[in-house]
Write an enzyme that holds these catalytic residues in place. Structure first.
Site: not given
Length: 473
Positions: A219, A253
């Site tokens: 991720e 993110c």
């Protein structure tokens, strides 16, 4: 209660071996055991939510207590509730069709725990991005080794205390330490390794895991764009995107990394953003609702991006006309125009409250700009027109999409979360997370009647010829 596991007490390999032995002794925890563990974890998180808020505030210098509740703790509680509700169905073998050729037989897919899962969590949401994958790994029946970021020591200590109160160390082991420990951690022969963080480190994690043929879920991040279509009212667009940019001071993110706005609406966007920012936060230096940059290293990195952009011709203005405060490491959103591809801010993931504003003449131009760059973890479209929504969905690739919203897709439980290409690989959350941390084992079983013998040697028999004639068409 178990003892805290650390590098001095046991080597990482010894911890892994201990967990493997425990898994071998009980390789298929029952539904009852898994749900009981999740309920204990939920209770521990709720009982310690204030301690977690304070720990995160200490680690960041100033971390909004509400940001921690909304974006770190609440998603974990929702995740546990959702998982408990659906786990029985997920664990049930999935019946499949054998097809006429293989009848009579039964076919099913059994979901078996993988074994020991390694999780490397980041510093920006250290509760959600540690506990979130842990919930799914435990729900799938695994043991877990969890490596925290070295940038959040107070939170790590609190999480370790919480997890040690819920799990024995051979079930969940908390690992702390600097980058060298993380590097060693990624070399262990886990049954699956999940890493959340930067793409640069992600490459190293994947390289280390490959030596053991350890499957990985990465991720990562990247530059998540916001496309504001011509039809979208600017005030509405700003209202929908500003929270995603300001939450955790943009240290997310999936934070909006840059905005693509119709050229004639650029100034209207800047005016609307500044108005809304002042309404939400006012001055940020002493505002406890606004989070600091996590440490001096990242504060200086963001400063360097601004300096480079200005040196190459960019114009920068503060969203609230307040100067950046180095003592508190608080940066109100910096609105950046006259941006070029030569600037570092156009190349690197920003991961902070800097917002490049780029303009376009046509929607195709905006789409082409996105497609000319690495595929992002998220893409945000501001448009009320179905035709525009469909066009952008069809013509772009990203890990996920929000239409007329930002970042909230990460928190939904009944959908996978993951990147694509440079922004990551694999999925977790909800059922997809359960599948990621499970082995889907195909089981074909026959009874007394065996039709398989009709295709055994010696070949050339009438029944074999008939079967081939029926199915080879």
């Amino acid at each position: 209660m178990n003892m805290v596991i650390n590098k001095e007490a046991m080597t990482l390999k010894q911890i892994l071996d201990t967990q493997r032995r425990d898994f071998s002794a009980n390789p298929m925890p029952s539904l009852t055991i898994r749900i009981a563990q999740l309920k204990k974890l939920k209770t521990a998180l709720l009982d310690n939510k204030t301690a977690l808020q304070n720990a995160l505030c200490a680690d960041f210098g100033q971390r909004s207590l509400d940001d921690t509740l909304i974006a770190d703790i609440l998603p974990c509680i929702n995740n546990i509730n959702y998982t408990i509700k659906h786990l029985k169905k997920w664990m049930r073998p999935s019946r499949r069709h054998t097809g006429l050729l293989f009848m009579p037989a039964k076919l099913a897919v059994h979901y078996q725990p993988l074994g020991v899962i390694g999780i490397i969590s980041p510093w920006n949401f250290p509760v959600m991005l540690s506990i979130g994958p842990l919930i799914t790994a435990i729900a799938a029946g695994n043991r877990v080794m969890l490596k925290f970021s070295e940038f959040t020591p107070a939170t790590n200590a609190q999480l370790t205390k919480i997890l040690n109160s819920v799990f024995d160390s051979q079930y969940v082991a908390c690992i702390q330490g600097e980058a060298d420990i993380a590097a060693e951690f990624s070399t262990l022969p886990f049954d699956h390794l999940l890493y959340t963080g930067s793409g640069t480190v992600g490459q190293k994690v994947m390289e280390a895991a490959a030596k053991n043929l350890t499957p990985v879920t990465l991720e990562l991040g990247g530059k998540s764009p916001v496309i504001i279509a011509e039809d979208m009212p600017i005030d509405m667009a700003v209202e929908r995107l500003i929270y995603g940019k300001c939450l955790n001071a943009g240290q997310i993110c999936v934070a909006p990394d840059y905005v693509l706005v119709p050229k004639h609406k650029q100034q209207a966007f800047i005016d609307a953003y500044k108005h809304q920012f002042k309404k939400m936060y006012g001055k940020v230096k002493h505002n406890k609702d606004y989070t600091s940059i996590v440490n001096t290293r990242h504060f200086e990195r963001l400063q360097a991006l601004l300096i480079d952009a200005q040196a190459k011709g960019a114009h920068v203005e503060s969203a609230n006309d307040e100067e950046i405060d180095s003592d508190s490491r608080k940066i109100p959103t910096q609105l950046i125009t006259q941006v070029s591809n030569e600037m570092d801010i156009s190349q690197d993931e920003i991961f902070g409250p800097l917002l490049p504003i780029m303009t376009y003449e046509s929607l195709n131009e905006a789409i082409q700009y996105v497609n000319d760059h690495p595929r992002p973890l998220a893409l945000y479209l501001m448009s009320l027109k179905k035709s525009i929504q469909q066009e952008v969905l069809t013509k772009t690739h990203s890990g996920g999409v929000c239409i007329n919203e930002t970042v909230f897709h990460v928190a939904v439980d009944d959908a996978p979360f993951g990147g694509i290409g440079p922004s990551g690989m694999g999925h977790y959350h909800g059922k997809e997370g359960f599948l990621t941390f499970s082995h889907a084992k195909t089981v074909l079983s026959r009874g007394k009647i065996n039709t398989g013998k009709f295709v055994h040697p010696p070949y050339g028999g009438k029944m074999g010829a008939l079967i081939l004639k029926i199915f080879l068409r």
